[in-house]
Design a protein around this motif. Structure first.
Motif, mmCIF file in Angstrom:
data_model
loop_
_atom_site.group_PDB
_atom_site.id
_atom_site.type_symbol
_atom_site.label_atom_id
_atom_site.label_comp_id
_atom_site.label_asym_id
_atom_site.label_seq_id
_atom_site.Cartn_x
_atom_site.Cartn_y
_atom_site.Cartn_z
ATOM 1 N N VAL A 282 48.252 38.316 24.426
ATOM 2 C CA VAL A 282 46.885 37.811 24.571
ATOM 3 C C VAL A 282 46.664 36.621 23.634
ATOM 4 C CG1 VAL A 282 44.453 38.363 24.198
ATOM 5 C CG2 VAL A 282 45.930 39.996 25.373
ATOM 6 N N ALA A 412 46.845 37.043 37.857
ATOM 7 C CA ALA A 412 45.397 37.150 38.016
ATOM 8 C C ALA A 412 45.022 38.038 39.193
ATOM 9 C CB ALA A 412 44.786 35.758 38.181
ATOM 10 N N THR A 441 44.773 45.481 33.069
ATOM 11 C CA THR A 441 43.594 44.706 32.674
ATOM 12 C C THR A 441 43.987 43.484 31.855
ATOM 13 O OG1 THR A 441 42.267 46.726 32.646
ATOM 14 C CG2 THR A 441 41.384 44.803 31.494
ATOM 15 N N ALA A 442 44.868 43.703 30.869
ATOM 16 C CA ALA A 442 45.310 42.579 30.039
ATOM 17 C C ALA A 442 46.073 41.559 30.871
ATOM 18 C CB ALA A 442 46.178 43.090 28.895
ATOM 19 N N VAL A 444 45.730 40.839 34.068
ATOM 20 C CA VAL A 444 44.787 40.066 34.883
ATOM 21 C C VAL A 444 44.028 39.069 34.016
ATOM 22 C CG1 VAL A 444 42.689 40.240 36.271
ATOM 23 C CG2 VAL A 444 44.573 41.840 36.651
ATOM 24 N N ALA A 445 43.598 39.501 32.818
ATOM 25 C CA ALA A 445 42.854 38.610 31.928
ATOM 26 C C ALA A 445 43.708 37.415 31.509
ATOM 27 C CB ALA A 445 42.373 39.385 30.702
ATOM 28 N N ILE A 446 44.964 37.700 31.153
ATOM 29 C CA ILE A 446 45.860 36.606 30.776
ATOM 30 C C ILE A 446 46.096 35.681 31.964
ATOM 31 C CG2 ILE A 446 48.233 36.076 30.100
ATOM 32 C CD1 ILE A 446 48.200 38.549 28.362
ATOM 33 N N TRP A 448 44.112 35.014 34.546
ATOM 34 C CA TRP A 448 42.959 34.142 34.790
ATOM 35 C C TRP A 448 42.797 33.096 33.686
ATOM 36 C CZ3 TRP A 448 40.849 33.237 39.152
ATOM 37 C CH2 TRP A 448 40.768 34.215 40.139
ATOM 38 N N THR A 449 43.066 33.482 32.436
ATOM 39 C CA THR A 449 42.951 32.523 31.329
ATOM 40 C C THR A 449 43.896 31.347 31.524
ATOM 41 O OG1 THR A 449 42.307 34.283 29.784
ATOM 42 C CG2 THR A 449 43.173 32.243 28.831
#
Length: 691
Positions: A282, A412, A441-442, A444-446, A448-449
């Motif tokens: 992250v 994502a 979750t992590a 997907v977050a990474i 999209w970031t």
């Protein structure tokens, strides 16, 4: 000859060339150029031979090349002189050696009249040897040797024009910032060795895959600090734009194949260590996103042509770090290879432009006519390089950048974790460990970031690439002064680098064996979107330039003076000193004809200053250290020295008082003796009476 022997010779040949160049450079100047060029050229040939023999590593069933000999007994954790060459190492070594050979050949013309060329050429060879050692090494301690040698070489090469204060300051800054990251990096290496019982990379990867790291997040963050310093990632990236005060070939070598590439390559080599910690991935993703967007904005506001390219390098390294945060080292290393080709082309082309225009300033170039006709080879090759930088198909940057964005899209949308999260020999076991560490979750977050930051950066990249091309080659005004015809060697090197810039992207279809057996094909939807936003950025920049171009004749920045034909190309610092009117006008009053200023608006001033990170570091660190130094100086001079001076003053005063009593008068001495005896007698009587 065995593959192991060939691999040993690859870093050894440039090292021997560097040693001979340093020892015989002044005594035998006729051998300087052959010693600079031939060992590096032979190393490139041997690197290609090693890559062909390896055949891509695990992708086609060929195991990585592992060979080792005990370097020294340490009592606990041994240090081995070892090789660990998989498909990635083989390809990166080819990139390093080929770019270094091109830089050495280019430098023979670019610095042909430089009196310090012998030491320069030897340091470039040593720089190349150190990077090749990092690429091929299978032991982290030996890798660290190459890592640190590169830092020392960068200090001397960036400060090549040491007569100028800018070059001296840039070399010191590059050395200190990278060393600041190397301290936690070294601690992280020791922690890895303590957990795995070895500095050998295969053993460490086995330990990470088996969950044997006791503090994976701490170790990964310590290593990430060193990587951020070496690869110029936020917040330790500020040294790289200032390093442009060195010779342009050095800039090409640092940005394309060595130094900054070392950090990304290291993370790719030990990716399972980072994949063992969700927090580390992250952090890596956030650092990559901030680096990408911030550097692209800064590039859009720079006037110096080399600083534009420097910030673009920082942004492209952000793409690579983003791919690594996604666990996709295939895409990261593919973009590293692609970027190395077109960035070397762009920097060496910028050197020709600087040599022809006599200035680094884009604002000054925009007021020169005829520069395009003066250097047609550079115009066409740099156009190809800028198209690759902006990721316009079918150039190499399109394939590699879209591989990164495709990996981000996959994450994502909740796709499976890439198998390339592990070393080629440990891919199956480590992929499962990474999937466990990086939850849905992590992931997907990474994803999209990295995807959103990558698309915004693609838009800005198209804009600043178009701005550089328009200001450098579509200038209006009096013809640029003719500083002599450019050497054919320089133009020839540009065309050599143009070949991989145009065609290396298509090789991804055929290099699946090197990339963990995967075909790196871009995702259609993401490719169309990214190409569209890049073209949109370039189109907006062109439209803005059309509106601001009439201002060029109204706001001249001063005449650009010619430099003598025998003088080497100007460094950034020399260009500032040679053209104070141009640079003074830019610094004191922003150029109203700059389309980047129109697009950024109030943000332009902050972006041009790198968002004031240097000022912040000056406030937090430099001034704090200086204040502490002043306090220590005060305590030393006013407190410690007071005691020292007092220790000498007291006896001196006592001696002066005693010396006054030494008159030489015997009667006075006898009187004093008698008086003393009387006083002692009275004191004895009083003591006896009291008892």
């Amino acid at each position: 000859m065995s593959t192991t022997t060939l691999a040993v010779l690859v870093p050894l040949l440039p090292f021997v060339g560097a040693a001979l160049g340093l020892l015989t450079g002044r005594a035998a100047p006729g051998f300087v150029r052959p010693l600079a060029l031939l060992p590096t050229l032979f190393a490139a040939v041997l690197a290609v031979a090693v890559a062909v023999r390896q055949g891509g590593g695990a992708g086609d069933g060929t195991p990585p090349l592992d060979a080792a000999t005990r370097l020294t007994p340490t009592g606990s954790v041994p240090v081995d002189l070892s090789l660990h060459i998989d498909g990635f190492a083989a390809l990166v070594a080819v990139l390093v050696a080929v770019v270094a050979a091109c830089v050495q050949l280019y430098s023979t013309a670019y610095l042909r009249d430089d009196l310090r060329y012998p030491s320069y050429a030897a340091l470039v060879s040593l720089f190349t040897s150190a990077m090749l050692l990092v690429v091929y090494s299978g032991d982290l301690m030996v890798l660290l040797v190459g890592w640190e040698v590169m830092g020392i070489c960068s200090y001397f090469l960036v400060g090549h024009y040491w007569e100028t204060p800018e070059a001296r300051a840039a070399s010191v800054k590059a050395f200190l910032v990278t060393k600041l990251g190397d301290i936690p990096f070294l601690i992280g290496l020791f922690a890895l060795a303590a957990d795995s019982g070895s500095f050998r990379i295969p053993r460490i990867l086995d330990t990470a895959a088996g969950g044997g790291l006791h503090h994976p997040t701490l170790v990964a963050l310590l290593l990430l600090a060193g990587v951020a310093g070496k690869s110029a990632q936020f917040p330790l990236h500020t040294w790289l734009p200032d390093a442009m005060a060195g010779p342009t070939p050095v800039s090409a070598l640092i940005h394309a194949a060595t130094m900054v590439a070392a950090g990304v390559y290291f993370v790719a080599r030990v990716l399972p260590v980072f994949a063992a910690s969700t927090a580390a991935l992250v952090v890596l993703a956030v650092v990559a996103a901030v680096t990408m967007v911030g550097s692209a904005l800064a590039a859009l506001a720079q006037d110096d042509i080399k600083r534009v390219l420097a910030y673009s390098t920082i942004g492209q390294l952000g793409y690579m770090s983003g791919a690594l945060a996604l666990g996709d080292r295939d895409a990261a290393v593919f973009h590293l290879l692609s970027h190395g080709a077109f960035k070397a082309l762009l920097f060496l082309g910028a050197g020709v432009v600087i040599h022809a225009a006599g200035t680094n300033s884009l604002a000054a170039m925009s007021r020169m006519g005829g520069l395009l006709r003066r250097v047609p080879d550079t115009f066409w090759t740099m156009t190809l390089g800028l198209l690759a930088l902006a990721a316009i198909p079918p150039f190499s940057g399109f394939f590699s950048k879209e591989a990164v964005l495709g990996a981000a899209e996959n994450a994502a949308l909740g796709g499976p974790a890439p198998a390339s999260v592990s070393d080629a020999a440990h891919s199956a076991a480590t992929a499962g460990a990474a999937a466990g560490a990086l939850g849905p979750t992590a992931s997907v977050a990474i994803g999209w970031t990295v995807l959103l930051a990558g698309l915004v950066t693609a838009l800005l990249t198209g804009a600043y690439a178009a701005r550089l091309w328009l200001l450098a080659f579509r200038g209006r005004g009096a013809p640029a002064p003719d500083h002599c015809r450019q050497p054919r060697v320089m133009s020839g090197v540009l065309w050599v680098l143009a070949v991989p810039t145009v065609g290396s992207g298509a090789l991804a279809w055929y290099l699946g064996d090197w990339f963990d057996g995967q075909r790196l094909t871009p995702a259609l939807a993401t490719s169309l979107l990214a190409t569209g936003v890049a073209l949109l950025g370039a189109g907006v920049m062109y439209g803005t330039w059309r509106r601001t171009a009439p201002l060029l004749e109204r706001t001249p920045l001063g005449a650009v003076a010619a430099h003598p034909e025998a003088e080497p190309a100007l460094s950034e610092a020399e260009a500032i000193e040679t053209h104070p009117l141009a640079y003074g006008g830019i610094a004191d009053a922003p150029d109203p004809a700059d389309p980047g200023r129109r697009l950024l608006g109030p943000l332009h001033r902050h972006a041009a200053a790198g968002f004031h990170l240097d000022a912040l570091y000056d406030l937090l660190f430099v001034r704090t250290v200086e204040a502490g130094a002043r306090l220590v100086r005060f305590l030393d001079r006013e407190v410690v020295d007071t005691y020292v001076r007092g220790a000498g003053t007291g006896p001196r005063w006592l001696g002066a008082a005693v010396r006054r009593a030494q008159t030489g008068n015997v009667q006075l001495y006898m009187s004093a003796l008698l008086a003393g005896s009387v006083v002692l007698a009275i004191a004895a009587v009083l003591v006896a009476a009291g008892a």
